[in-house]
Design a protein around this motif. Structure first.
Motif, PDB file in Angstrom:
ATOM      1  N   ASP A 128      22.366  11.793   6.049  1.00 38.31           N
ATOM      2  CA  ASP A 128      23.042  10.569   5.611  1.00 38.31           C
ATOM      3  C   ASP A 128      24.148  10.133   6.574  1.00 38.31           C
ATOM      4  OD1 ASP A 128      24.631  12.749   5.072  1.00 38.31           O
ATOM      5  OD2 ASP A 128      25.081  12.194   2.999  1.00 38.31           O
ATOM      6  N   LYS A 156      18.473  18.289   6.786  1.00 37.98           N
ATOM      7  CA  LYS A 156      18.090  17.742   5.496  1.00 37.98           C
ATOM      8  C   LYS A 156      19.180  18.007   4.451  1.00 37.98           C
ATOM      9  CE  LYS A 156      14.219  16.514   7.307  1.00 37.98           C
ATOM     10  NZ  LYS A 156      14.009  15.100   7.690  1.00 37.98           N
ATOM     11  N   LYS A 157      19.006  17.393   3.309  1.00 37.31           N
ATOM     12  CA  LYS A 157      19.973  17.554   2.217  1.00 37.31           C
ATOM     13  C   LYS A 157      20.142  19.033   1.869  1.00 37.31           C
ATOM     14  CE  LYS A 157      18.811  15.874  -1.804  1.00 37.31           C
ATOM     15  NZ  LYS A 157      18.629  14.903  -2.917  1.00 37.31           N
ATOM     16  N   GLU A 159      21.244  21.810  -0.652  1.00 36.24           N
ATOM     17  CA  GLU A 159      21.407  21.937  -2.098  1.00 36.24           C
ATOM     18  C   GLU A 159      21.638  23.380  -2.509  1.00 36.24           C
ATOM     19  OE1 GLU A 159      18.666  18.339  -3.881  1.00 36.24           O
ATOM     20  OE2 GLU A 159      17.681  20.261  -3.477  1.00 36.24           O
ATOM     21  N   LYS A 164      23.033  18.694  -4.742  1.00 40.10           N
ATOM     22  CA  LYS A 164      23.519  18.441  -3.396  1.00 40.10           C
ATOM     23  C   LYS A 164      24.963  18.915  -3.243  1.00 40.10           C
ATOM     24  CE  LYS A 164      24.727  14.722  -0.183  1.00 40.10           C
ATOM     25  NZ  LYS A 164      24.925  13.262  -0.025  1.00 40.10           N
ATOM     26  N   SER A 166      28.301  18.346  -1.550  1.00 37.87           N
ATOM     27  CA  SER A 166      28.929  17.197  -0.889  1.00 37.87           C
ATOM     28  C   SER A 166      30.432  17.232  -1.098  1.00 37.87           C
ATOM     29  CB  SER A 166      28.370  15.889  -1.439  1.00 37.87           C
ATOM     30  OG  SER A 166      28.792  15.679  -2.783  1.00 37.87           O
TER      31      SER A 166
END
Length: 291
Positions: A128, A156-157, A159, A164, A166
């Motif tokens: 992102d 990639k994300k 988790e 996720k 963040s």
């Protein structure tokens, strides 16, 4: 670790001495487990390709410039962030001053002036990541435009238990005082700094640094570090304004605190409430049995 502070437009003084590097990109507030995984990924690539490991971050937060917001507070102000980066093996930390001029830089300008300017040979960023004027650049455009100059790896994300990891998630947990829920995402307890205002036996009043995110009023189990020593206690603050913004820390023993600065780890909510803390203080109860 070398720290380079850059003002737009970038000066040739910096680019002239730049060494070929793997460059990790992001704001990295909190340097949480997702950020750490990205830096570890960049480090593995740097070792494989025999390149320097560099990180490019930005200050202040873009929201402060783009959204005309009040000065931001952070989980990890710049000085704290730099210490963590050094511990992760980063060799060069590039801090770009995010001002209005930099915010208007085109995505192509960011690639050519900053990434190429610092001799990036391999860029690493999260899925992102956005860059350039109005965030018009993304990982797809970075791969397309950057392929003339460097390789690109997209992480990639990240988790944990299908959630996720963040900075936003962590900021919300801090705002809610849910400190026991933070270590699975941050890798440790949330930590801030404070200045000692007064000390009397087991009772210490502290003003928290405004650079860090501040917990909501309440009572919390804490751990403080001072002069290499670690102590556990309770921090509390009421909502009635009676303490004029100070936090009160209570411990089981009289602490030999030295100096004015302390580091505070926020571990969980206390089973005791701020009103009980105030009552204990008023009655001069010197032993806190809440741990």
């Amino acid at each position: 670790m070398d720290i380079i502070h850059v003002q737009h437009p970038i000066s040739g003084v910096y680019t002239a001495v730049a060494e070929p590097c793997v460059l990790a990109l992001g704001f990295f507030d909190g340097v949480h487990l997702g950020h750490q995984e990205l830096i570890h990924l960049a480090k593995r690539i740097a070792i494989q390709q025999d390149l320097k490991l560099a990180v490019m971050t930005f200050f202040p937060h873009p929201k402060q410039i783009l959204g005309n917001a009040q000065p931001q507070t952070y989980m990890t102000p710049l000085e704290q962030k730099a210490k963590i980066m050094q511990g992760l093996g980063v060799e060069t930390l590039i801090v770009v001053n995010f001002d209005s001029a930099f915010a208007h830089l085109t995505p192509t300008g960011f690639i050519e002036d900053y990434l190429c300017g610092f001799k990036c040979k391999h860029a690493v960023a999260g899925f992102d990541f956005r860059y350039g004027h109005k965030g018009e650049g993304n990982m797809e455009t970075l791969k397309i435009e950057g392929k003339r100059f460097f390789e690109v790896t997209e992480m990639k994300k990240f988790e944990i238990d299908h959630e996720k990891v963040s900075s936003t998630k962590l900021r919300n947990l801090i705002a809610e005082g849910r400190f026991a829920d933070i270590p699975p995402f941050l890798g440790t307890y949330y930590e801030s700094q404070g200045t000692i205002n007064s000390k009397e036996n087991q009772h210490v009043t502290v003003t928290l640094s405004e650079a860090f995110l501040t917990p909501p009023p309440g009572a919390y189990l804490i751990e403080i570090q001072n002069e290499g020593n670690v102590y556990e206690g309770i921090a509390y603050r009421t909502t009635d304004g009676s303490f004029h913004g100070s936090w009160h820390l209570l411990f089981n023993d009289d602490l030999p605190l030295e100096g004015k600065k302390i580091h505070i780890k926020w571990k969980s909510e206390s089973i005791m409430k701020p009103k009980q803390m105030t009552d204990m203080r008023a009655k001069s109860i010197t032993k806190v049995q809440a741990f």
